[in-house]
Design a protein around this motif. Sequence first.
Motif, mmCIF file in Angstrom:
data_model
loop_
_atom_site.group_PDB
_atom_site.id
_atom_site.type_symbol
_atom_site.label_atom_id
_atom_site.label_comp_id
_atom_site.label_asym_id
_atom_site.label_seq_id
_atom_site.Cartn_x
_atom_site.Cartn_y
_atom_site.Cartn_z
ATOM 1 N N CYS A 28 0.830 -1.209 0.000
ATOM 2 C CA CYS A 28 0.000 0.000 0.000
ATOM 3 C C CYS A 28 0.863 1.257 0.000
ATOM 4 N N TYR A 29 0.566 2.209 -0.917
ATOM 5 C CA TYR A 29 1.305 3.483 -0.928
ATOM 6 C C TYR A 29 0.374 4.680 -0.683
ATOM 7 N N GLN A 30 -0.769 4.389 -0.055
ATOM 8 C CA GLN A 30 -1.658 5.434 0.467
ATOM 9 C C GLN A 30 -2.307 6.334 -0.575
ATOM 10 N N CYS A 31 -2.690 5.776 -1.697
ATOM 11 C CA CYS A 31 -3.312 6.613 -2.731
ATOM 12 C C CYS A 31 -4.772 6.927 -2.420
ATOM 13 N N ALA A 32 -5.409 6.148 -1.564
ATOM 14 C CA ALA A 32 -6.801 6.358 -1.112
ATOM 15 C C ALA A 32 -7.868 5.949 -2.133
ATOM 16 N N THR A 33 -7.468 5.287 -3.202
ATOM 17 C CA THR A 33 -8.471 4.802 -4.164
ATOM 18 C C THR A 33 -9.496 3.917 -3.458
ATOM 19 N N CYS A 34 -9.004 3.074 -2.544
ATOM 20 C CA CYS A 34 -9.882 2.129 -1.844
ATOM 21 C C CYS A 34 -11.004 2.851 -1.089
ATOM 22 N N ARG A 49 -8.486 3.119 3.729
ATOM 23 C CA ARG A 49 -7.102 3.613 3.614
ATOM 24 C C ARG A 49 -6.484 3.824 4.987
ATOM 25 N N MET A 52 -5.296 0.773 6.511
ATOM 26 C CA MET A 52 -4.051 0.284 5.894
ATOM 27 C C MET A 52 -2.850 0.996 6.531
ATOM 28 N N CYS A 82 -7.585 -1.424 -6.231
ATOM 29 C CA CYS A 82 -6.300 -0.980 -5.671
ATOM 30 C C CYS A 82 -5.203 -1.059 -6.744
ATOM 31 N N PRO A 83 -4.561 0.056 -7.063
ATOM 32 C CA PRO A 83 -3.562 0.033 -8.142
ATOM 33 C C PRO A 83 -2.277 -0.706 -7.775
ATOM 34 N N ARG A 84 -2.104 -0.987 -6.481
ATOM 35 C CA ARG A 84 -0.873 -1.641 -6.036
ATOM 36 C C ARG A 84 -1.067 -3.123 -5.703
ATOM 37 N N ALA A 86 -2.659 -4.230 -3.159
ATOM 38 C CA ALA A 86 -2.445 -4.360 -1.708
ATOM 39 C C ALA A 86 -3.593 -5.115 -1.015
ATOM 40 N N PRO A 88 -6.763 -4.448 0.171
ATOM 41 C CA PRO A 88 -7.233 -3.931 1.468
ATOM 42 C C PRO A 88 -8.386 -4.741 2.074
#
Length: 387
Positions: A28-34, A49, A52, A82-84, A86, A88
């Motif tokens: 997770c790199y904290q983009c907040a999409t979730c 987010r 996470m 989630c683009p990564r 991760a 969630p």
Amino acid sequence: MSEATVIKPDLQFVNEIIKGGGESLKKCYQCATCSVVCNVTPEGNPFPRKEMVLAQWGQKDKLLASPDVWLCHQCSDCTAYCPRGAKPGEVLNAIRKQSIKHVAMVPFFAKIATDWKLLPVLFAIPMVLFYFLMPYKNIDMVPLNGEGKMAYHLFMPVFPNIDVTFILTAIFAAASAFVGIKRLWNGMKAQAGEMQSSGSLTGDIVSSITTILGHTKFADCNVNRMRQWGHMLLFYAFAGLAIVTTWAIVYLYGNEFLHIPAFGPFHFGESPYPNDDPVKILALISSIAFAAGVVILLLNRIGKAGKAGMGSYFDWIFLTIVIGVGATGMLSWGLRLAEMKIGYWVYYFHLVFIWSLFAYAPYSKFAHLFYRTTAMVFAKYSGRDKK
Ligand code: SF4
Ligand code: SF4
């Protein structure tokens, strides 16, 4: 100058989340999409987010007292977008597992219900228990009923063997659930601090139960839309089978103690009951709903594995027990009709699965019934969920 905040991570907790199905947590790199795609999250209080972040930082106390962890319906929209990668949704599931252990009345039960290494112990307890309760260890010795047919109550007497065992199990499960709910509620309350209480706990309970009965939160999910129907069928199948069990008790003891005779379609007395008895019809409808619910959940889980994740041991052991209850129940019924004695052993495993389902309920994934309901009520009561 602003004050620095010192964060003390609980690394053991982080490792437990990773080992418990949240292995993608660190991606997770904290983009907040979730949090943007989650339709279940309360307005103004988005998740997952922040969960996470808290999980990466090992903020155990905050997560284990968070209603949001339980408000999540595991629909997997966040995981799909989630683009990564991760996942969630899976991480929150792993946190819920830790939450169950945290509030457990009997920690040993939480351990055997959540740790795959203890799977043999999980089933050994009911297997030994019911083996000792069997009056005939050799199934060839089980007598036939008055009509010369197989009857499971002659293999395993309803009273006291089954009734006393399951009454004590129900008391244990209810006490465990009560203690867990109380601990979760107190934890959420302590963390929330000053609350703008809705002032109507009863109203919040009624409103939450109405939401659960209608499964309306599941309708907010996109990726796993079918899960709403699978979950709903299973939910009402359980309700139907609970009514069937109570009904059978009324038949048995109503006849034995109150001397109520069979009348019309109602066959007061001992099982087996004829197929046109309403209790048998309800049992059949519930069993079909049960099987359909399980099939939908299974196909959905496998079919959506790429987008939503395959789930962890925590999910699969629960599903295995649920499938075990349904499969052995239907099979033992069919084998009894076919007068095949192997049905006695299938019935034995049916009792093992039923016991496992109820005794471990507050310690397995089944616990979401208690703890998600608690979190939903708390979210409304604390003014957190204003939807
Ligand atoms: S879990 Fe995925 S979508 Fe959510 S904040 Fe992290 S990277 Fe973004
Ligand atoms: S799994 Fe569904 S309900 Fe849970 S956080 Fe993700 S999007 Fe929201």
